[in-house]
Write a protein that holds these residues in place. Structure first.
Motif, PDB file in Angstrom:
ATOM      1  N   UNK A 137       0.825  -1.203   0.000  1.00 27.84           N
ATOM      2  CA  UNK A 137       0.000   0.000   0.000  1.00 27.84           C
ATOM      3  C   UNK A 137       0.859   1.252   0.000  1.00 27.84           C
ATOM      4  N   UNK A 138       1.981   1.215   0.761  1.00 26.07           N
ATOM      5  CA  UNK A 138       2.869   2.381   0.811  1.00 26.07           C
ATOM      6  C   UNK A 138       3.482   2.658  -0.550  1.00 26.07           C
ATOM      7  N   UNK A 139       3.922   1.581  -1.249  1.00 24.45           N
ATOM      8  CA  UNK A 139       4.483   1.750  -2.599  1.00 24.45           C
ATOM      9  C   UNK A 139       3.423   2.273  -3.564  1.00 24.45           C
ATOM     10  N   UNK A 140       2.185   1.815  -3.353  1.00 24.71           N
ATOM     11  CA  UNK A 140       1.126   2.251  -4.247  1.00 24.71           C
ATOM     12  C   UNK A 140       0.864   3.737  -4.094  1.00 24.71           C
ATOM     13  N   UNK A 141       0.715   4.203  -2.869  1.00 26.77           N
ATOM     14  CA  UNK A 141       0.431   5.614  -2.652  1.00 26.77           C
ATOM     15  C   UNK A 141       1.625   6.476  -2.991  1.00 26.77           C
ATOM     16  N   UNK A 142       2.821   5.943  -2.771  1.00 26.95           N
ATOM     17  CA  UNK A 142       4.017   6.716  -3.108  1.00 26.95           C
ATOM     18  C   UNK A 142       4.140   6.921  -4.599  1.00 26.95           C
ATOM     19  N   UNK A 143       3.828   5.878  -5.388  1.00 27.43           N
ATOM     20  CA  UNK A 143       3.931   5.993  -6.846  1.00 27.43           C
ATOM     21  C   UNK A 143       2.831   6.874  -7.404  1.00 27.43           C
ATOM     22  N   UNK A 144       1.663   6.923  -6.717  1.00 31.18           N
ATOM     23  CA  UNK A 144       0.560   7.723  -7.226  1.00 31.18           C
ATOM     24  C   UNK A 144       0.560   9.144  -6.735  1.00 31.18           C
ATOM     25  N   UNK A 145       1.420   9.466  -5.778  1.00 36.34           N
ATOM     26  CA  UNK A 145       1.392  10.828  -5.229  1.00 36.34           C
ATOM     27  C   UNK A 145       2.022  11.844  -6.155  1.00 36.34           C
ATOM     28  N   UNK A 146       2.811  11.378  -7.162  1.00 39.57           N
ATOM     29  CA  UNK A 146       3.481  12.310  -8.069  1.00 39.57           C
ATOM     30  C   UNK A 146       2.632  12.671  -9.289  1.00 39.57           C
ATOM     31  N   UNK A 147       1.443  12.074  -9.422  1.00 41.62           N
ATOM     32  CA  UNK A 147       0.606  12.372 -10.580  1.00 41.62           C
ATOM     33  C   UNK A 147      -0.073  13.706 -10.431  1.00 41.62           C
ATOM     34  N   UNK A 148      -0.341  14.395 -11.489  1.00 44.42           N
ATOM     35  CA  UNK A 148      -0.976  15.726 -11.395  1.00 44.42           C
ATOM     36  C   UNK A 148      -2.428  15.613 -10.975  1.00 44.42           C
ATOM     37  N   UNK A 149      -2.935  16.669 -10.349  1.00 45.26           N
ATOM     38  CA  UNK A 149      -4.320  16.787  -9.922  1.00 45.26           C
ATOM     39  C   UNK A 149      -5.020  17.743 -10.882  1.00 45.26           C
ATOM     40  N   UNK A 150      -6.051  17.237 -11.537  1.00 44.98           N
ATOM     41  CA  UNK A 150      -6.758  18.021 -12.556  1.00 44.98           C
ATOM     42  C   UNK A 150      -8.033  18.558 -11.953  1.00 44.98           C
ATOM     43  N   UNK A 151      -8.143  19.829 -11.773  1.00 44.26           N
ATOM     44  CA  UNK A 151      -9.380  20.390 -11.233  1.00 44.26           C
ATOM     45  C   UNK A 151     -10.506  20.331 -12.268  1.00 44.26           C
ATOM     46  N   UNK A 152     -11.723  20.188 -11.806  1.00 43.40           N
ATOM     47  CA  UNK A 152     -12.875  20.083 -12.679  1.00 43.40           C
ATOM     48  C   UNK A 152     -13.955  21.025 -12.178  1.00 43.40           C
ATOM     49  N   UNK A 153     -14.479  21.829 -13.053  1.00 45.43           N
ATOM     50  CA  UNK A 153     -15.516  22.798 -12.731  1.00 45.43           C
ATOM     51  C   UNK A 153     -16.740  22.502 -13.576  1.00 45.43           C
ATOM     52  N   UNK A 154     -17.857  22.139 -13.010  1.00 42.20           N
ATOM     53  CA  UNK A 154     -19.076  21.854 -13.808  1.00 42.20           C
ATOM     54  C   UNK A 154     -19.576  23.148 -14.480  1.00 42.20           C
ATOM     55  N   UNK A 155     -19.878  23.103 -15.759  1.00 44.28           N
ATOM     56  CA  UNK A 155     -20.298  24.316 -16.499  1.00 44.28           C
ATOM     57  C   UNK A 155     -21.794  24.563 -16.367  1.00 44.28           C
ATOM     58  N   UNK A 156     -22.293  24.692 -15.179  1.00 46.97           N
ATOM     59  CA  UNK A 156     -23.723  24.924 -14.995  1.00 46.97           C
ATOM     60  C   UNK A 156     -24.008  26.301 -14.431  1.00 46.97           C
ATOM     61  N   UNK A 157     -22.954  27.036 -14.140  1.00 45.41           N
ATOM     62  CA  UNK A 157     -23.135  28.382 -13.610  1.00 45.41           C
ATOM     63  C   UNK A 157     -22.651  29.374 -14.642  1.00 45.41           C
ATOM     64  N   UNK A 158     -23.467  30.335 -14.889  1.00 53.07           N
ATOM     65  CA  UNK A 158     -23.170  31.296 -15.945  1.00 53.07           C
ATOM     66  C   UNK A 158     -22.318  32.449 -15.479  1.00 53.07           C
ATOM     67  N   UNK A 159     -22.269  32.712 -14.222  1.00 56.38           N
ATOM     68  CA  UNK A 159     -21.531  33.882 -13.755  1.00 56.38           C
ATOM     69  C   UNK A 159     -20.052  33.608 -13.582  1.00 56.38           C
ATOM     70  N   UNK A 160     -19.551  32.384 -13.894  1.00 59.31           N
ATOM     71  CA  UNK A 160     -18.125  32.091 -13.808  1.00 59.31           C
ATOM     72  C   UNK A 160     -17.631  31.728 -12.433  1.00 59.31           C
ATOM     73  N   UNK A 161     -18.491  31.697 -11.450  1.00 61.49           N
ATOM     74  CA  UNK A 161     -18.069  31.314 -10.080  1.00 61.49           C
ATOM     75  C   UNK A 161     -18.802  30.058  -9.675  1.00 61.49           C
ATOM     76  N   UNK A 162     -18.278  29.396  -8.716  1.00 61.89           N
ATOM     77  CA  UNK A 162     -18.838  28.150  -8.204  1.00 61.89           C
ATOM     78  C   UNK A 162     -19.205  28.331  -6.752  1.00 61.89           C
ATOM     79  N   UNK A 163     -20.423  27.862  -6.427  1.00 60.46           N
ATOM     80  CA  UNK A 163     -20.801  27.885  -5.012  1.00 60.46           C
ATOM     81  C   UNK A 163     -20.028  26.839  -4.225  1.00 60.46           C
TER      82      UNK A 163
END
Length: 863
Positions: free
Chosen positions: A631-657
């Motif tokens: 488990x330690x090797x698994x989390x260590x190998x996966x901790x270097x991957x990038x984090x991709x933020x995701x914003x649902x396009x349902x708000x028209x004013x450009x901000x998220x609640x």
């Protein structure tokens, strides 16, 4: 702001800042210059400066001073110095290349110590600020003296009188010289300046005090007058001299001289009085009364001096000699003259008295006693008899002889022997206290004279008892052919005398003091044994629940070191009639042969179970460590991957609640993937379906392991008390280590298991035992019965088997509810009733497994 702490001596002092403006964004640089003010006065590192200057210092001599320090800069910095007063010194300043200034003090007028020994100056430093600040330091100049005066003796000629043959270190006189200077130039040292080596070696003078002492020995006959030249010097090289005249006084300094002409080294102790043993000659170098001599010897000796002529003396025997009273004499002959003071000389004459065999050997004691511990090894050294002879050499050489006598009709030489030279008595045989308590004999001591003289002494040997006999049990008599039991009625009260153990010990003393202890019993809370009398009595009231057969093991120990013991086994029957006792003790002899092997098998089983438990624990820890590392090797190998933020396009004013961050971790060499999203800060974190599936799989694997490790449904019989449990565990339980097998209908208490619902404690789906038990199954049942008996004896009277698990449910017992099935591949379904509320919560033991339901034991089963 403090410019000195920010910039020290750096000028100008500036602080650099940056400022950023927004809308529009612009960068500005700000420089703040800190100007100095005169807030620090000049300071010196020392509060006082000290100099030592000789009064002979020439004009123009320079002395460097330590300058002041000013933390300010520029015009506020240090600017000038001043020195006051200026009677002898002036101040000069010299600039250096690094902008520093050297301050020097220059001598402009010579110093005179006789006028003024200490000159005090004040050095002041000024800065250029407004207002002007200053600092000062005091300078102390100590004027050193110059060597301008010579030492002068108080007398030019000194006289002293010395007695002839005065002791070494004798004080003659003390000379003294003074110097007007001070310090090292006024310190005077003294020396002997005579050219004659005899005078320099004969007399010494203390360099500091001027004390003249005698360093040798003076003889008036050699020299009656001495002249000593003495010189005094200071440390500047100036000196003065004087003379010391020593007159020697004549005294009576010649001692008489004694010369030994002839002497006998030894005299026989039977010599007649008047025999001359030594001749001497006495001379004295002095004349007149100083040469008249008188000689004496020490008192209380059998010798005297005679003078055949004026210069010759002889030593002769005056009384009868006795070598045993005095074997040798150290005779001191002293001769004195008649001078003033009287001088004398002495000599020592060593005279030995030869021996005559006139004394018999004498023992140190009038009789001897020795103690020997029985069972000694032959040749043991007992002790040594010692006899001394007052004679000397061969006449005092003692030999020890064992006089012939008998002990119990046997020659004493078969018991002990005596070494002729040392008198060591050794044992010839091993003694037995029970047969022989003591004996005595005589030892003769004989010297080697001619004729020989002898004496004898009586020796008594006392044999001490050793704890070499174990106690012997007289009652009850131990027989192996039949079983003898003591009967205790069930109506017996507390303190009922069951029987008494009678034992004796043939040893004596504390080795025969016996104590009785109860080592093992079927019910330890029922019986006790008297420590001293061996009486076995009941401790409590006998009840109906007590077993009929009671076996007691009593240990009888003596008080020896080390102690010896004997063990006696007593069978007690708790019954009111003899037939009941006879039925219970019929198979006792047959079951006794299993006791010795049973202990061995129990110890072997305990060792095997302990080994399996250790192996299981090590295996579990290894698996846990392996999974943790994966488990330690698994989390260590996966901790270097990038984090991709995701914003649902349902708000028209450009901000998220609410912003959700999804994180996905994965590796190319991993079998598992992980993805999670985070709720807003006000909510809890959720796990995605992929992660949830992974967790569910791990949980399912853990539950499978737990199901594997889970115990089988327990037998419902363990919930009943022992007297209500069906089968052999109920009312018809066996009481001995040998199981008596009976048909099911006769040994079963309750309905037949084939009858559905016949009893609440019967397990559904069971069948009677299909075949009679084999010998292995009978042995397994006996081991379980022994475990129950040992557990009851160990826990003591507070243990109630009603609230403990019945270990006999772990094996096949004829008549029990756990039986074999016809189909060996089919698992027998088992069902247990809920436990009664009145019983305490205890862990149920495992139900007995049929051969069809047996499988590989899990780690928890091994544990």
């Amino acid at each position: 702001m403090d410019r000195e702490s920010l910039c020290a001596k750096t000028a100008p002092c500036a602080l650099h800042l940056q400022m950023i403006l927004e809308n529009p964004m612009e960068l500005y640089t700000i420089t703040v210059e800190i100007t100095d003010i005169n807030d620090n006065p000049p300071t010196f590192q020392k509060k006082r400066i000290e100099f030592e200057i000789s009064e002979s210092a020439v004009t123009g001599a320079r002395f460097l001073l330590q300058g002041a320090v000013d933390a300010d800069v520029g015009v506020n910095d240090l600017q000038s110095y001043s020195l006051k007063p200026t009677d002898h010194f002036v101040l000069e300043l010299h600039s250096q290349a690094n902008s520093d200034t050297n301050v020097e003090m220059v001598l402009q007028r010579p110093l005179d110590r006789e006028k003024k020994g200490v000159v005090t100056l004040l050095l002041t430093a000024f800065d250029g600020g407004d207002p002007q600040l200053s600092g000062n330091v005091q300078i102390d100049v100590t004027v050193l003296d110059a060597n301008d005066n010579t030492p002068v003796f108080t007398q030019k000629v000194y006289k002293a009188i010395l007695i002839e043959n005065a002791a070494k270190g004798f004080k003659l006189t003390t000379v003294s010289a003074t110097d007007a200077d001070e310090g090292p130039y006024g310190h005077v040292t003294y020396y002997v300046a005579s050219k004659d080596d005899i005078v320099r070696n004969m007399f010494t003078i203390d360099q500091q005090s001027g004390e003249v002492t005698l360093n040798g020995f003076v003889d008036f006959e050699k020299a009656s007058h001495y002249q000593i030249d003495i010189q005094a010097k200071d440390q500047g090289g100036l000196s003065d001299s004087c003379k010391l005249i020593v007159d020697v006084l004549d005294i009576n300094d010649n001692k008489p001289v004694i010369s030994l002409l002839s002497m006998s080294n030894s005299v026989s102790e039977d010599s007649t009085p008047g025999t001359v043993v030594a001749m001497m000659k006495v001379d004295d170098a002095d004349s007149g009364v100083n040469g008249q001599i008188h000689c004496t010897i020490n008192e209380y000796i059998p010798f005297a001096l005679t003078s055949p002529s004026s210069n010759f003396i002889s030593l002769r025997i005056e009384q009868q000699l006795d070598r045993e009273r005095e074997a040798e004499y150290n005779i001191s002959v002293t001769c004195s003259d008649q001078g003033v003071p009287v001088l004398s000389s002495s000599t020592s004459l060593f005279l030995q008295i030869s021996d005559v065999n006139d004394n018999a050997p004498a023992f140190e004691k009038s009789h001897y006693e020795a103690y020997v511990l029985e069972n000694n090894t032959p040749g043991l050294s007992i002790f040594t008899v010692k006899a001394s002879d007052a004679d000397w050499n061969q006449n005092a050489r003692v030999s020890y002889i064992l006089e012939d006598s008998t002990v119990n009709g046997v020659s004493v030489s078969s018991y002990v022997s005596v070494q002729p030279d040392s008198g060591l008595i050794t044992a010839v045989r091993s003694f037995d206290y029970e047969q022989l308590k003591d004996f005595h004999f005589r030892v003769k001591a004989q010297d080697g004279g001619s004729p020989p003289l002898s004496s004898n002494v009586t020796v008594k040997i006392i044999i001490k008892d050793e704890n070499d006999n174990a106690p012997q049990v007289l009652y009850p008599v131990q027989t192996g052919a039949s079983v003898v039991a003591e009967i205790v009625p069930r109506a017996a009260e507390v303190g009922y005398l069951v029987t008494k153990v009678v034992a004796v010990d043939v040893d004596s003393g504390q080795n025969a003091w016996l104590s009785y202890k109860l080592q093992k019993t079927t019910d330890r809370a029922l019986f006790e044994v008297g420590l001293q009398n061996g009486e076995i009595r009941t401790v409590r009231q006998v009840t109906d629940k007590d077993a009929v057969k009671q076996k007691l093991t009593v240990v009888v120990e003596d008080n020896g070191q080390p102690s010896r013991s004997a063990v006696v086994s007593i069978n007690v029957a708790v019954a009111d009639s003899f037939p009941e006792v006879l039925s219970e003790f019929t198979d006792f002899t047959q079951g006794k042969q299993y006791d010795e092997n049973l202990t061995f098998y129990l110890i072997l089983a305990l060792a095997v179970v302990s080994l399996l438990f250790i192996v299981s624990v090590i295996s579990i820890i290894s698996v846990k460590i392996y999974r943790w590392r994966q488990n330690k090797l698994f989390y260590k190998s996966g901790s270097n991957l990038p984090v991709i933020p995701y914003y649902p396009p349902v708000y028209a004013d450009g901000t998220l609640q609410h912003v959700y961050n999804y994180e996905m971790c994965g590796t190319t060499d991993s079998r598992m993937g992980d993805m999670k999203f985070v709720r807003p800060y006000s909510q809890n974190t959720l796990v995605s379906q992929s992660r949830m599936g992974t967790v569910q799989r791990e949980k399912k694997e853990q539950e499978d392991d737990d199901l594997t490790l889970e115990q089988k449904p327990p037998n419902a019989d363990w919930r009943f008390p022992p007297n209500q449990r069906p089968g052999p565990s109920g009312q018809h339980r066996f009481h001995t280590l040998q199981q008596r097998w009976t048909p099911y209908e006769k040994s079963r208490a309750g309905a037949h298991p084939d009858e559905a619902g016949a009893s609440a404690g019967v397990i559904a789906g069971t069948r009677p035992w299909p075949n009679p038990p084999t010998e292995a199954e009978q042995f397994q049942a006996m081991m379980v019965a022994a475990n129950v008996s040992e557990a009851t004896a160990t826990l003591g009277p507070r243990y109630n088997p009603q609230y403990g698990p019945d270990y006999r449910q772990n094996v096949f017992i004829p008549g029990s509810t756990a039986t074999l099935m016809a189909n060996p591949q089919q698992q027998v379904p088992q069902q247990a009733l809920p436990p009664p509320q009145a019983l305490p919560p205890v862990e149920a033991p495992k139900a007995a497994q049929t051969p069809a339901s047996k499988k590989k034991p899990t780690k928890k089963d091994k544990k």
